[in-house]
Design an enzyme around this catalytic site. Structure first.
Site, PDB file in Angstrom:
ATOM      1  N   GLU A   1       0.815  -1.224   0.000  1.00 16.12           N
ATOM      2  CA  GLU A   1       0.000   0.000   0.000  1.00 16.12           C
ATOM      3  C   GLU A   1       0.851   1.278   0.000  1.00 16.12           C
ATOM      4  OE1 GLU A   1      -3.017  -0.296   3.083  1.00 16.12           O
ATOM      5  OE2 GLU A   1      -4.314  -1.369   1.685  1.00 16.12           O
TER       6      GLU A   1
ATOM      7  N   GLU B   1      -6.689  -7.932  -1.029  1.00 15.40           N
ATOM      8  CA  GLU B   1      -7.226  -7.962   0.337  1.00 15.40           C
ATOM      9  C   GLU B   1      -8.692  -7.543   0.319  1.00 15.40           C
ATOM     10  OE1 GLU B   1      -5.170  -5.500   3.151  1.00 15.40           O
ATOM     11  OE2 GLU B   1      -3.198  -6.017   2.374  1.00 15.40           O
TER      12      GLU B   1
ATOM     13  N   LYS C   1      -5.882  -6.193  16.185  1.00 15.16           N
ATOM     14  CA  LYS C   1      -6.212  -7.478  16.809  1.00 15.16           C
ATOM     15  C   LYS C   1      -7.695  -7.810  16.723  1.00 15.16           C
ATOM     16  CE  LYS C   1      -6.359  -5.944  21.694  1.00 15.16           C
ATOM     17  NZ  LYS C   1      -5.692  -4.622  21.606  1.00 15.16           N
TER      18      LYS C   1
HETATM   19  C1  GLA Z   1      -4.419  -2.713   4.566  1.00 16.40           C
HETATM   20  C2  GLA Z   1      -3.096  -3.381   4.819  1.00 16.40           C
HETATM   21  C3  GLA Z   1      -3.186  -4.559   5.740  1.00 16.40           C
HETATM   22  C4  GLA Z   1      -4.151  -4.305   6.854  1.00 16.40           C
HETATM   23  C5  GLA Z   1      -5.491  -3.954   6.290  1.00 16.40           C
HETATM   24  C6  GLA Z   1      -6.545  -3.751   7.358  1.00 16.40           C
HETATM   25  O1  GLA Z   1      -5.024  -3.100   3.418  1.00 16.40           O
HETATM   26  O2  GLA Z   1      -2.439  -3.760   3.626  1.00 16.40           O
HETATM   27  O3  GLA Z   1      -1.892  -4.790   6.242  1.00 16.40           O
HETATM   28  O4  GLA Z   1      -3.693  -3.241   7.631  1.00 16.40           O
HETATM   29  O5  GLA Z   1      -5.368  -2.746   5.571  1.00 16.40           O
HETATM   30  O6  GLA Z   1      -7.782  -3.413   6.817  1.00 16.40           O
END
Ligand code: GLA
Ligand code: ZN
Length: 680
Positions: A154, A312, A361
């Site tokens: 990201e 994701e 968490k």
């Molecule tokens: C991002 C990150 C992950 C995590 C998610 C949580 O997409 O890449 O590491 O922090 O957000 O929603």
């Protein structure tokens, strides 16, 4: 180890996600894999934040734990996406070399903490990040379980440190060559800013050109260039790591996870460097289905329409909102199929098991802290895994057969939002998403593309808020209309050139002849003030509310379709249509129409080309199509909270149920239900 073999071909939609077993004991790994088997999980992303685990100093690397994780994954028959582990800095690096920490927009040099915050211009960061990527590639290249490389994580934000200032000056010298050219581009004679030495240039932030924040700048030219430079600086980090990987692995595709409509990074500038596009789908609200459709199309457009990955999504909740609702029953399945409907060939989660501690968490995961597999959410995850196994290769590689192009441009986004004198309550994404929603509800297939993408294959090109004109976009839009196609644009388009300087002509600048209009005045008012627009002609006969921005148009060849009803410009044109001899049309919408008005206008445009979709009367029933080697697959996605009944647009087989469907047959979709129809 050098490897030139391609990974084994994909046979189904990849299913899995981020897996971080370095956070829990090995006994739990066994439970993890047993659960993954139950859900048909086949792909795990490893090591996104493992820098400190893998390296405790410049020349100290230790792969013991990651080797064990990889070995256990391989033993389970699953495949893995290997990260380069540079998503977060290790403390030793920030301690030994404070230059790797960013300096923020207020000019504060940060100290160690958090993640995604390395200075992209730091020579130390660049050297050690690339070295780590190379070490990881050397170790795992050629592993039969390796599917792809996941570089960084990201990329985003910005830095304003001395190293970035120096990098900016180098970038500017390459771009402008001479200070005369730079001064001209930035219109530097305004407020006595003529630069006589490159060393005089500093990053635009709260210590220099800005007040009130990133959108208030005295000079759009320097601020826009800094946004471009920052995007390029982080791209260079990606390129450095990819080059390090390529020294050991010539073939395995590499990507990084994008964030959809994310302002700080111009993904079009990055696209050619990725082997495939991937992104993280975290919609801002639970009713973001149209926005997600748009974002999937934007991500697919990065690589010319090739399939992308959802790298994701959360199976249940995110942790980052103030209030974190769970995905209601059926929503995970619906949104996952929506991503496939728009071109995803992989659907992955963040995360496979919940972190034990720290700020995520409570973030949702396939497995909760207790590792239960008898929960509603796990059952839904497993059900989706079974669906993907059943569907197999049917959609893989299939493309969206779009006759509509939607232009999206980071330069126009940036330029329109860092400018005084417009209406700061109107944002680029808001306008873009309004136009898109009208098209989405009409069930039309569209590609979201950059302004320099080829437009030859499209019947309709929609380009709202095309504020900054660059390259030959004006003449290519003209060509669409000259061959019988249609173009639609909006207020505040065609206002500035690539340097953000105004054209010395009537607005919309070089687009004025295409639309056959000129803008005489631009009024902007608070959103409470409504101007009633009458829309008549070209199949329209309705009224709509307009708000916020009101361009008073003068038709110069165009037919007047919409007319203001209020204020001193009552009776003046607000919406126009300029017909071409070839049967095409150029529509200009000079105000912010309400959704009903936009929908009426865009359906009239689509109707001119027979492009209104089969379920356009059911705005919450999404219709999407993929077409490829396995034939044409239509997706019907019921986003409504109520059942919907329609007549099937085609005959075929529902690949999820195996049931035959006949064209014209009455089809009822329960709330959140999905039909995946292989036509024919
Ligand atoms: C991002 C990150 C992950 C995590 C998610 C949580 O997409 O890449 O590491 O922090 O957000 O929603
Ligand atoms: Zn920096």
């Amino acid at each position: 180890m050098t490897d030139t073999t391609e990974p084994a071909p994909q046979t189904k939609i990849l299913y899995g996600g981020d897996y971080n077993p370095e956070q829990w004991p090995r006994e739990v790994w066994e439970l993890d894999h047993a659960a993954f088997d139950l859900a048909a999980i086949d792909t795990l992303t490893l090591g996104v934040f493992d820098w400190a685990l893998l390296s405790s100093g410049e020349d100290e690397y230790d792969f013991t734990l990651l080797d064990a994780i990889v070995a256990r994954v391989a033993e389970s028959g699953r495949r893995f996406v290997m990260a380069t582990a540079t998503g977060a800095l290790p403390p030793w690096l920030a301690h030994q070399h404070p230059e790797v920490n960013r300096t923020d927009f207020e000019g504060r040099r940060h100290v160690y903490g958090q993640r995604h915050n390395a200075c992209p211009s730091s020579p130390v960061f660049r050297r050690l990040a690339a070295r780590l990527a190379g070490k990881i590639a050397e170790r795992y290249a050629g592993h039969p379980g390796l599917v792809a490389w996941h570089i960084g994580n990201e990329y985003g934000g910005a830095c304003y440190c001395e190293n970035c200032a120096a990098g900016f000056r180098v970038w500017l010298r390459e771009k402008y060559v001479t200070l005369d050219r730079l001064n001209e581009a930035w219109n530097a004679t305004f407020w006595s800013h003529t630069f006589t030495d490159w060393a005089e240039i500093v990053p635009p932030n709260m210590l220099s050109e800005h007040w009130r924040g990133p959108n208030h700048t005295a000079f759009q030219g320097i601020t826009l260039d800094y946004l471009r430079f920052m995007s390029d600086a982080m791209l260079q980090n990606f390129i450095d790591e990819k080059a390090a990987i390529r020294e050991h692995d010539a073939a395995t595709p590499a990507t990084t996870n994008f964030m959809g409509m994310y302002r700080p990074i111009d993904y079009h500038r990055w696209a050619e460097h990725l082997d495939f596009a991937s992104w993280d789908n975290y919609p801002p609200t639970d009713r973001s289905e149209a926005r997600m459709a748009f974002t999937h199309d934007l991500m697919r457009g990065l690589k010319g329409g090739d399939p992308f990955w959802v790298m994701e999504q959360t199976p249940t909740i995110t942790a980052s909102r103030d209030i974190n609702p769970v995905k209601r029953p059926g929503v995970l399945r619906l949104w996952s199929w929506q991503s496939v409907a728009h071109g995803a060939d992989a659907v992955l989660y963040f995360q496979m098991r919940q972190s034990r501690g720290a700020c995520e968490k409570y973030h949702g995961a396939v497995l909760d802290h207790a590792g239960r597999t008898d929960t509603r959410s796990f059952r839904e995850v497993a059900q989706l895994g079974a669906d993907f196994s059943r569907v197999g290769s049917a959609v893989l590689g299939a493309r969206t057969p779009a006759r509509v192009a939607f232009l999206f441009d980071w330069d126009s986004w940036w330029a329109s939002e860092i400018t005084d004198g417009l209406n700061r309550t109107v944002t680029y994404p808001q306008v873009v998403l309004g136009y898109h929603r009208a098209l989405w509800e009409a069930g039309v297939q569209l590609d979201v593309v950059a302004v320099d993408a080829p437009l030859d294959g499209y019947d309709v090109v929609v380009a709202p808020l095309l504020h900054l004109l660059k390259g030959d976009v004006a003449s290519r839009l003209r060509a669409v209309v000259d061959r019988g196609g249609s173009v639609v644009s909006s207020f505040l388009s065609g206002r500035v050139d690539v340097d953000t300087n105004a054209f010395l002509t009537d607005a919309p600048g070089p687009l004025a002849p295409l639309f056959g209009v000129r803008v005489e005045e631009t009024d902007s008012l608070p959103a409470e003030t409504v101007n009633r627009i009458a829309l008549r002609g070209a199949g329209l006969d309705t009224v709509a509310d307009a708000r916020s921005v009101f361009e008073v148009l003068v038709a110069e060849g165009a037919e007047v379709i919409g007319t203001y009803g209020d204020d001193f410009y009552a009776g003046s044109p607000a919406v126009t249509r300029n017909a071409s001899e070839a049967g095409g049309s150029a529509w200009y919408v000079g105000t912010l129409l309400d959704q009903g008005g936009l929908s009426a206008v865009l359906r009239a445009v689509l109707a001119e080309h027979g492009l209104v979709g089969p379920y356009a009367d059911e705005p919450e029933l999404e219709f999407a199509v993929r077409d490829g080697g396995g034939g044409r697959i239509a997706f019907l996605l019921n986003h409504a909270d109520a059942a919907v009944t329609v007549e099937a647009h085609a005959s075929g087989t529902d690949v999820l149920t195996g049931l035959a469907i006949a064209a014209g047959e009455s089809l009822t979709l329960a709330p959140k239900d999905v039909v995946v129809l292989r036509e024919g």
